[in-house]
Design a protein around this motif. Structure first.
Motif, PDB file in Angstrom:
ATOM      1  N   GLU A 192     -14.347 -16.713  34.551  1.00  0.00           N
ATOM      2  CA  GLU A 192     -13.215 -17.140  33.732  1.00  0.00           C
ATOM      3  C   GLU A 192     -13.627 -17.511  32.306  1.00  0.00           C
ATOM      4  OE1 GLU A 192     -11.495 -20.406  35.847  1.00  0.00           O
ATOM      5  OE2 GLU A 192     -11.409 -19.293  37.742  1.00  0.00           O
ATOM      6  N   PHE A 193     -14.918 -17.526  32.043  1.00  0.00           N
ATOM      7  CA  PHE A 193     -15.394 -18.008  30.742  1.00  0.00           C
ATOM      8  C   PHE A 193     -15.091 -17.007  29.624  1.00  0.00           C
ATOM      9  CE2 PHE A 193     -18.664 -18.520  27.469  1.00  0.00           C
ATOM     10  CZ  PHE A 193     -18.493 -19.862  27.153  1.00  0.00           C
ATOM     11  N   HIS A 194     -15.451 -15.741  29.826  1.00  0.00           N
ATOM     12  CA  HIS A 194     -15.163 -14.713  28.817  1.00  0.00           C
ATOM     13  C   HIS A 194     -13.777 -14.126  29.067  1.00  0.00           C
ATOM     14  CE1 HIS A 194     -19.654 -14.744  28.935  1.00  0.00           C
ATOM     15  NE2 HIS A 194     -19.459 -14.768  27.629  1.00  0.00           N
ATOM     16  N   ARG A 195     -13.077 -13.807  27.982  1.00  0.00           N
ATOM     17  CA  ARG A 195     -11.704 -13.319  28.087  1.00  0.00           C
ATOM     18  C   ARG A 195     -11.614 -11.858  27.692  1.00  0.00           C
ATOM     19  NH1 ARG A 195      -7.553 -17.844  25.960  1.00  0.00           N
ATOM     20  NH2 ARG A 195      -6.386 -15.911  25.711  1.00  0.00           N
ATOM     21  N   LEU A 196     -10.645 -11.150  28.282  1.00  0.00           N
ATOM     22  CA  LEU A 196     -10.317  -9.811  27.825  1.00  0.00           C
ATOM     23  C   LEU A 196      -9.489  -9.922  26.539  1.00  0.00           C
ATOM     24  CD1 LEU A 196      -9.493  -8.040  31.203  1.00  0.00           C
ATOM     25  CD2 LEU A 196     -11.576  -7.856  29.822  1.00  0.00           C
ATOM     26  N   PRO A 197      -9.462  -8.870  25.718  1.00  0.00           N
ATOM     27  CA  PRO A 197      -8.865  -9.018  24.383  1.00  0.00           C
ATOM     28  C   PRO A 197      -7.362  -9.225  24.367  1.00  0.00           C
ATOM     29  CG  PRO A 197      -9.531  -6.748  24.769  1.00  0.00           C
ATOM     30  CD  PRO A 197     -10.077  -7.551  25.902  1.00  0.00           C
ATOM     31  N   GLY A 198      -6.621  -8.459  25.196  1.00  0.00           N
ATOM     32  CA  GLY A 198      -5.165  -8.581  25.142  1.00  0.00           C
ATOM     33  C   GLY A 198      -4.662  -8.489  23.710  1.00  0.00           C
ATOM     34  N   ASP A 199      -3.736  -9.383  23.357  1.00  0.00           N
ATOM     35  CA  ASP A 199      -3.205  -9.428  21.991  1.00  0.00           C
ATOM     36  C   ASP A 199      -3.939 -10.430  21.110  1.00  0.00           C
ATOM     37  OD1 ASP A 199      -1.235  -7.545  22.602  1.00  0.00           O
ATOM     38  OD2 ASP A 199       0.123  -9.093  23.352  1.00  0.00           O
ATOM     39  N   THR A 200      -4.956 -11.126  21.674  1.00  0.00           N
ATOM     40  CA  THR A 200      -5.683 -12.156  20.905  1.00  0.00           C
ATOM     41  C   THR A 200      -7.190 -11.938  21.031  1.00  0.00           C
ATOM     42  OG1 THR A 200      -5.578 -13.642  22.819  1.00  0.00           O
ATOM     43  CG2 THR A 200      -3.867 -13.892  21.122  1.00  0.00           C
TER      44      THR A 200
END
Length: 327
Positions: A192-200
């Motif tokens: 959960e630490f790294h995020r996928l880009p999505g809109d942000t």
């Protein structure tokens, strides 16, 4: 490089408080990524908060039988630690595959977790980049995107996470420990630490304002053959085009359990539990690859795009599974 103020806090609490109070402040330890970005004015922090004096450089056994790795432990020291070499081999191998000896002597555990993408357009301030300047566009889409993501990307960003260490940490189910400006402690699973880009895409991690990484906690060792295979354009000092971190345990002639994480394919280390289950059920690397690469999409671009990564990831996984079953 733009002018900035400099602070050297005496405690973790003071460091977190300063980061929360100072707009656009950055923590600095080894500085192997941040200082390069500052020279190019990709990063323009108002304040650098030097955390090198904080007591965060120990590697300690945990009551559960795992390891707690301080945020300031250098990559070279972590790779050479006896328990890491003997019981967390995938991590030692991933660390030694990264950068150069000189950089590993300076780079820290927390810094590696926060290492930013090596997208050409992110580094080039004359080109649009939603990660660097939200809303400006993504020049990599349709541009030179050979090193870019084939999984988890969005219309706003197709960058990849460049870290080798992060891929191994994902395979090991590491947990990131932090402290906030009010002294509040958190434990964040690396999934959960790294995020996928999505809109942000400019929001790369789950960290909150002022939050300081203090350690990474590794669960007790996982039985099996520990492997890290990195495919890159030259033999050293190059980022992964594709990498696989694996811990595979055999039961007789079959695969009894497996952990598989991929690097070079997405905005974060890529792990699909269904792929591990497919490998255990069938014993076939291709069955695992089908699950891991489901939804993978190559980009068209100048110089040929990045669709080649999809079959390359499949072949890399085959090689890793073959090595593990021969061991």
């Amino acid at each position: 490089m733009k002018a900035f103020s400099y602070e050297r806090p005496a405690s973790v609490a003071e460091a977190a408080r300063l980061a929360a109070e100072r707009p656009n402040a950055r923590f600095v330890a080894g500085g192997t990524n941040l200082l390069d970005l500052m020279k190019l004015q990709v990063e323009t922090p108002s304040t650098l908060i030097d955390v090198n004096r904080l007591p965060l450089a120990a590697v300690e056994n945990t009551p559960e039988g795992g390891l707690r790795v301080g945020a300031l432990v250098r990559n070279a020291d972590l790779a050479a630690h006896p328990r890491v070499r003997g019981e967390y081999g995938v991590l030692a191998k991933a660390l030694l595959a990264g950068a150069s000896g000189q950089l590993r002597n300076k780079a820290t555990t927390a810094g590696n977790l926060l290492q930013r993408t090596r997208c050409y357009y992110f580094y080039d301030t004359t080109k649009p980049c939603n990660k660097r300047e939200p809303g400006s566009g993504c020049a990599a889409i349709g541009g030179f995107n050979r090193i870019h993501a084939v999984l988890g990307a969005s219309g706003a960003c197709i960058a990849t996470n460049p870290s080798d260490m992060n891929v191994a940490m994902r395979a090991l189910d590491a947990v990131v420990e932090t402290v906030g400006p009010q002294g509040e402690a958190r434990s964040i699973p690396i999934a959960e630490f790294h995020r996928l880009p999505g809109d942000t895409p400019q929001v790369e991690t789950d960290l909150r304002p002022g939050e300081l990484i203090t350690a990474v906690r590794l669960p007790k060792p996982v039985k099996g053959v520990h492997l890290y295979r990195k495919v890159r354009d030259r033999a050293s000092y190059a980022f992964a085009v594709v990498s696989v971190a694996a811990v595979i345990d055999k039961e007789g002639d079959r695969v009894g359990s497996a952990r598989l994480a991929f690097g070079g394919l997405a905005h974060k280390p890529w792990r699909v539990e269904a792929a591990e289950a497919a490998l255990v059920a069938s014993g076939r690397a291709d069955a695992a690859a089908d699950a891991a690469l489901a939804g993978a999409t190559g980009q068209e671009g100048q110089g040929g795009g990045n669709a080649f990564k999809i079959p390359l990831a499949r072949r890399t996984l085959r090689a890793v599974v073959a090595d593990a079953t021969r061991a």
